[in-house]
Design a protein around this motif. Sequence first.
Motif, PDB file in Angstrom:
ATOM      1  N   LYS A  47       1.021  -1.154  -0.068  1.00 59.75           N
ATOM      2  CA  LYS A  47      -0.177  -0.017  -0.050  1.00 59.75           C
ATOM      3  C   LYS A  47       1.124   1.286   0.077  1.00 59.75           C
ATOM      4  N   ARG A  48       0.097   2.447  -0.191  1.00 61.18           N
ATOM      5  CA  ARG A  48       1.136   3.598  -0.480  1.00 61.18           C
ATOM      6  C   ARG A  48       1.742   3.932   0.913  1.00 61.18           C
ATOM      7  N   LYS A  49       1.094   3.681   2.175  1.00 60.55           N
ATOM      8  CA  LYS A  49       1.939   3.821   3.394  1.00 60.55           C
ATOM      9  C   LYS A  49       3.029   2.978   3.698  1.00 60.55           C
ATOM     10  N   ASP A  50       3.022   1.786   3.005  1.00 59.62           N
ATOM     11  CA  ASP A  50       4.042   0.838   2.876  1.00 59.62           C
ATOM     12  C   ASP A  50       5.169   1.294   2.159  1.00 59.62           C
ATOM     13  N   VAL A  51       4.824   1.934   1.097  1.00 59.44           N
ATOM     14  CA  VAL A  51       5.949   2.160   0.240  1.00 59.44           C
ATOM     15  C   VAL A  51       6.743   3.614   0.640  1.00 59.44           C
ATOM     16  N   SER A  52       5.608   4.555   1.384  1.00 61.40           N
ATOM     17  CA  SER A  52       6.253   5.748   2.032  1.00 61.40           C
ATOM     18  C   SER A  52       7.112   5.458   2.970  1.00 61.40           C
ATOM     19  N   GLU A  53       6.951   4.576   3.898  1.00 66.12           N
ATOM     20  CA  GLU A  53       7.956   4.060   4.872  1.00 66.12           C
ATOM     21  C   GLU A  53       8.985   3.001   4.490  1.00 66.12           C
ATOM     22  N   LEU A  54       9.151   2.391   3.372  1.00 63.28           N
ATOM     23  CA  LEU A  54       9.905   1.582   2.709  1.00 63.28           C
ATOM     24  C   LEU A  54      11.218   2.536   2.176  1.00 63.28           C
ATOM     25  N   MET A 114       3.782  10.541   1.573  1.00 60.94           N
ATOM     26  CA  MET A 114       2.856   9.984   0.960  1.00 60.94           C
ATOM     27  C   MET A 114       2.229  11.070  -0.005  1.00 60.94           C
ATOM     28  N   ASP A 115       2.434  12.450   0.364  1.00 60.46           N
ATOM     29  CA  ASP A 115       2.216  13.619  -0.461  1.00 60.46           C
ATOM     30  C   ASP A 115       2.833  13.663  -1.548  1.00 60.46           C
ATOM     31  N   THR A 116       4.337  13.113  -1.342  1.00 60.82           N
ATOM     32  CA  THR A 116       5.301  13.016  -2.648  1.00 60.82           C
ATOM     33  C   THR A 116       5.012  12.172  -3.536  1.00 60.82           C
ATOM     34  N   LEU A 117       4.485  11.082  -3.092  1.00 62.86           N
ATOM     35  CA  LEU A 117       3.933  10.085  -3.949  1.00 62.86           C
ATOM     36  C   LEU A 117       2.990  10.333  -4.758  1.00 62.86           C
ATOM     37  N   ARG A 118       1.752  10.931  -4.050  1.00 62.77           N
ATOM     38  CA  ARG A 118       0.794  11.426  -4.768  1.00 62.77           C
ATOM     39  C   ARG A 118       1.047  12.348  -5.782  1.00 62.77           C
ATOM     40  N   ASN A 119       1.961  13.352  -5.653  1.00 61.15           N
ATOM     41  CA  ASN A 119       2.448  14.413  -6.514  1.00 61.15           C
ATOM     42  C   ASN A 119       3.065  13.768  -7.704  1.00 61.15           C
ATOM     43  N   TRP A 120       4.029  12.882  -7.370  1.00 60.74           N
ATOM     44  CA  TRP A 120       4.658  12.082  -8.634  1.00 60.74           C
ATOM     45  C   TRP A 120       3.830  11.223  -9.710  1.00 60.74           C
ATOM     46  N   GLU A 121       2.670  10.493  -8.957  1.00 63.64           N
ATOM     47  CA  GLU A 121       1.592   9.933  -9.594  1.00 63.64           C
ATOM     48  C   GLU A 121       0.828  11.185 -10.530  1.00 63.64           C
ATOM     49  N   MET A 122       0.405  12.034  -9.953  1.00 59.94           N
ATOM     50  CA  MET A 122      -0.534  13.126 -10.498  1.00 59.94           C
ATOM     51  C   MET A 122       0.398  13.568 -11.748  1.00 59.94           C
ATOM     52  N   ASN A 123       1.848  13.825 -11.692  1.00 62.16           N
ATOM     53  CA  ASN A 123       2.588  14.343 -12.777  1.00 62.16           C
ATOM     54  C   ASN A 123       2.899  13.064 -13.827  1.00 62.16           C
ATOM     55  N   GLY A 124       2.177  12.024 -13.674  1.00 63.38           N
ATOM     56  CA  GLY A 124       2.707  11.150 -14.523  1.00 63.38           C
ATOM     57  C   GLY A 124       3.870  10.271 -14.536  1.00 63.38           C
ATOM     58  N   LEU A 125       4.535  10.238 -13.525  1.00 63.50           N
ATOM     59  CA  LEU A 125       5.665   9.507 -13.256  1.00 63.50           C
ATOM     60  C   LEU A 125       5.509   8.013 -13.047  1.00 63.50           C
ATOM     61  N   LEU A 126       4.515   7.803 -12.595  1.00 67.74           N
ATOM     62  CA  LEU A 126       4.229   6.564 -12.210  1.00 67.74           C
ATOM     63  C   LEU A 126       2.659   6.134 -12.413  1.00 67.74           C
ATOM     64  N   LYS A 127       2.441   5.137 -12.809  1.00 59.73           N
ATOM     65  CA  LYS A 127       0.964   4.622 -12.829  1.00 59.73           C
ATOM     66  C   LYS A 127       0.851   3.490 -12.089  1.00 59.73           C
ATOM     67  N   VAL A 128       0.022   3.540 -11.113  1.00 61.17           N
ATOM     68  CA  VAL A 128       0.031   2.464  -9.922  1.00 61.17           C
ATOM     69  C   VAL A 128      -1.677   1.778 -10.169  1.00 61.17           C
ATOM     70  N   LYS A 129      -1.345   0.440 -10.141  1.00 63.15           N
ATOM     71  CA  LYS A 129      -2.764  -0.325 -10.346  1.00 63.15           C
ATOM     72  C   LYS A 129      -3.582  -0.190  -9.019  1.00 63.15           C
ATOM     73  N   ARG A 130      -4.848  -0.447  -9.434  1.00 62.36           N
ATOM     74  CA  ARG A 130      -5.802  -0.338  -7.971  1.00 62.36           C
ATOM     75  C   ARG A 130      -6.445  -1.806  -7.812  1.00 62.36           C
ATOM     76  N   LYS A 131      -6.818  -2.055  -6.812  1.00 61.63           N
ATOM     77  CA  LYS A 131      -7.515  -3.268  -6.375  1.00 61.63           C
ATOM     78  C   LYS A 131      -8.990  -2.820  -6.826  1.00 61.63           C
ATOM     79  N   ASN A 132     -10.000  -3.777  -6.641  1.00 65.31           N
ATOM     80  CA  ASN A 132     -11.428  -3.620  -6.919  1.00 65.31           C
ATOM     81  C   ASN A 132     -11.926  -2.534  -5.919  1.00 65.31           C
ATOM     82  N   ASN A 133     -11.304  -2.353  -4.579  1.00 64.91           N
ATOM     83  CA  ASN A 133     -11.876  -1.362  -3.715  1.00 64.91           C
ATOM     84  C   ASN A 133     -11.488  -0.018  -4.001  1.00 64.91           C
ATOM     85  N   GLY A 134     -10.545  -0.064  -4.837  1.00 69.97           N
ATOM     86  CA  GLY A 134      -9.929   1.498  -5.356  1.00 69.97           C
ATOM     87  C   GLY A 134      -8.531   1.564  -4.814  1.00 69.97           C
ATOM     88  N   TYR A 135      -8.355   0.808  -3.663  1.00 69.24           N
ATOM     89  CA  TYR A 135      -6.855   0.995  -3.116  1.00 69.24           C
ATOM     90  C   TYR A 135      -5.641   0.955  -4.012  1.00 69.24           C
TER      91      TYR A 135
END
Length: 247
Positions: free
Chosen positions: A126-133, A138-159
């Motif tokens: 999960k995003r929190k796990d990646v943030s710690e690893l 987590m805000d930085t991860l969101r920013n990178w994803e919003m800027n197209g640097l990374l496309k992360v898959k989602r589960k059926n529940n949206g996570y």
Amino acid sequence: MKTYKTAEVAAIIGIHPNTVRLYEKLKLIPKPERLSNGYRVFTEFHIKQCKLIRLAFQVEVLQNGLRKKIAQMIMVSATGDFDTAIVLTENYLEQIGRERRNAEEAIEIVKQILSGGVGGNSGCLKRKDVSELLDISMDTLRNWEMNGLLKVKRKNNGYRTYADEDIQRLKIIRSLRCANYSLEAILRLLQQLSQNPDTDIRAALNTPKQTDDIISVCDRLIVSLSAAEENAVTILDMLQDMKVQFS
């Protein structure tokens, strides 16, 4: 005790007199005493502190809080608390080492991940796990994803779930951001490497390019980290000498 005027300090250090005044304003040097005519009176402590400042800020490209840490060390040293300044410099040196190792790791994995050579998607973090690893907010991860640097898959529940290849890509991005690449420049570099897996990664990281929209005056990541590391070792020696001389 030998004293100096503002212009004399500037001449010794090789800076403009206004820079000396700026150091005082920013509390990077002790507040100098003044003569009855208002002229500042500087001491040998100010000379050594100015030399420390010049060395500490010589490497300008580093992010990830490194410049903030070294600035804090300078301000503490200006108060005469050399023991704390030494500890802060040691912490700074440790982080530089981590960033350099991160950069070396990115160089080793970038060709594989961008040419499809990294197999498996066993990771399911999960995003929190990646943030710690990766020690990325987590805000930085969101920013990178919003800027197209990374496309992360989602589960059926949206996570979001981060696979192994996502982690590898994030390690590359993390090092490039430490080198002060803009997000746009990072995206272009990743696209370039995807199209040409034979690109010399180390040369790409260490050679400025006219076509890159880089916000820094320099994008030489590995070189900059090594220079900062060498400077930090010298700074430790200087702080030890200042502790003996001025404590």
